[in-house]
Design a protein around this motif. Structure first.
Motif, PDB file in Angstrom:
ATOM      1  N   GLY A   9      17.046  -9.055 -57.038  1.00  0.00           N
ATOM      2  CA  GLY A   9      17.357  -7.636 -56.976  1.00  0.00           C
ATOM      3  C   GLY A   9      16.508  -6.927 -55.940  1.00  0.00           C
ATOM      4  O   GLY A   9      15.578  -7.491 -55.360  1.00  0.00           O
ATOM      5  N   GLY A  10      16.845  -5.679 -55.704  1.00  0.00           N
ATOM      6  CA  GLY A  10      16.079  -4.905 -54.740  1.00  0.00           C
ATOM      7  C   GLY A  10      16.760  -3.594 -54.437  1.00  0.00           C
ATOM      8  O   GLY A  10      17.705  -3.185 -55.119  1.00  0.00           O
ATOM      9  N   PHE A  11      16.246  -2.951 -53.391  1.00  0.00           N
ATOM     10  CA  PHE A  11      16.789  -1.674 -52.940  1.00  0.00           C
ATOM     11  C   PHE A  11      17.601  -1.918 -51.685  1.00  0.00           C
ATOM     12  O   PHE A  11      17.113  -2.562 -50.737  1.00  0.00           O
ATOM     13  N   VAL A  12      18.820  -1.392 -51.642  1.00  0.00           N
ATOM     14  CA  VAL A  12      19.683  -1.594 -50.482  1.00  0.00           C
ATOM     15  C   VAL A  12      20.527  -0.351 -50.253  1.00  0.00           C
ATOM     16  O   VAL A  12      20.843   0.380 -51.207  1.00  0.00           O
ATOM     17  N   GLN A  13      20.872  -0.107 -49.027  1.00  0.00           N
ATOM     18  CA  GLN A  13      21.731   1.029 -48.697  1.00  0.00           C
ATOM     19  C   GLN A  13      23.192   0.689 -48.985  1.00  0.00           C
ATOM     20  O   GLN A  13      23.571  -0.492 -49.001  1.00  0.00           O
ATOM     21  N   PRO A  14      24.022   1.692 -49.184  1.00  0.00           N
ATOM     22  CA  PRO A  14      25.457   1.427 -49.390  1.00  0.00           C
ATOM     23  C   PRO A  14      26.024   0.602 -48.250  1.00  0.00           C
ATOM     24  O   PRO A  14      25.700   0.833 -47.069  1.00  0.00           O
ATOM     25  N   PRO A  88      26.759   2.715 -54.613  1.00  0.00           N
ATOM     26  CA  PRO A  88      25.783   3.305 -55.547  1.00  0.00           C
ATOM     27  C   PRO A  88      26.104   3.001 -57.000  1.00  0.00           C
ATOM     28  O   PRO A  88      25.193   2.817 -57.819  1.00  0.00           O
ATOM     29  N   GLU A  89      27.386   2.930 -57.325  1.00  0.00           N
ATOM     30  CA  GLU A  89      27.760   2.660 -58.717  1.00  0.00           C
ATOM     31  C   GLU A  89      27.489   1.211 -59.131  1.00  0.00           C
ATOM     32  O   GLU A  89      27.645   0.862 -60.292  1.00  0.00           O
ATOM     33  N   ASP A  90      27.080   0.361 -58.192  1.00  0.00           N
ATOM     34  CA  ASP A  90      26.670  -0.996 -58.528  1.00  0.00           C
ATOM     35  C   ASP A  90      25.217  -1.053 -59.003  1.00  0.00           C
ATOM     36  O   ASP A  90      24.750  -2.099 -59.463  1.00  0.00           O
ATOM     37  N   VAL A 119      18.772  -3.681 -59.403  1.00  0.00           N
ATOM     38  CA  VAL A 119      19.506  -3.461 -58.157  1.00  0.00           C
ATOM     39  C   VAL A 119      19.684  -1.955 -57.997  1.00  0.00           C
ATOM     40  O   VAL A 119      20.188  -1.286 -58.890  1.00  0.00           O
ATOM     41  N   THR A 120      19.239  -1.435 -56.872  1.00  0.00           N
ATOM     42  CA  THR A 120      19.380  -0.019 -56.586  1.00  0.00           C
ATOM     43  C   THR A 120      20.081   0.140 -55.244  1.00  0.00           C
ATOM     44  O   THR A 120      19.615  -0.383 -54.226  1.00  0.00           O
ATOM     45  N   VAL A 121      21.210   0.838 -55.263  1.00  0.00           N
ATOM     46  CA  VAL A 121      21.979   1.079 -54.041  1.00  0.00           C
ATOM     47  C   VAL A 121      21.958   2.577 -53.783  1.00  0.00           C
ATOM     48  O   VAL A 121      22.494   3.364 -54.562  1.00  0.00           O
ATOM     49  N   SER A 122      21.324   2.946 -52.704  1.00  0.00           N
ATOM     50  CA  SER A 122      21.167   4.369 -52.426  1.00  0.00           C
ATOM     51  C   SER A 122      20.893   4.583 -50.950  1.00  0.00           C
ATOM     52  O   SER A 122      20.291   3.736 -50.284  1.00  0.00           O
TER      53      SER A 122
END
Length: 123
Positions: A9-14, A88-90, A119-122
């Motif tokens: 997991g991690g932080f990722v842009q749309p 983002p809704e993921d 998982v953060t999508v932003s």
């Protein structure tokens, strides 16, 4: 007990991609059907994608079809969830779970759960 660990997991842009791994410490995991589930704050845990052990049949939630791919590598005792075109809704806490359920993604049927990976999508 069926020991396994979820990671990736991690932080990722749309529009970005991540690959989650569910790694077993013993080959027993290869004999279980595996599911990936996610839970966003205030929402129920939902089945995202699941794969059987016998014929490798798969299930995908409608919201991820065409973007996510589940696969398993028995030599590495690992089940992957490749996530592309993330939205983002993921976002949520993603769990892998094991059971003898075929390719069903009903969470109540799974007996063993690993810890989640965020998982953060932003943007």
């Amino acid at each position: 007990q069926v020991p396994f660990v979820a990671s990736g997991g991690g932080f990722v842009q749309p529009g970005g991609s991540l690959r989650l791994s569910c790694v077993g410490s013993v080959s027993t995991l290869n004999y279980y059907d595996i599911g990936w589930f996610r839970q966003a704050p205030g929402k129920e845990r939902e089945g995202v994608s699941c794969i059987s052990t016998e014929n490798r049949s798969t299930y995908y939630a409608d919201s991820v079809k065409g973007r996510f791919t589940i696969s398993r590598d028995t030599a590495k005792i690992t089940v992957y969830l490749q996530m592309n075109d993330l939205k983002p809704e993921d976002s949520g806490l993603y769990y892998c779970a094991a059971g003898h359920v075929g390719s069903s993604c009903h969470r109540d049927l799974y007996n063993y759960w690993g810890q989640g990976t965020q998982v953060t999508v932003s943007s």
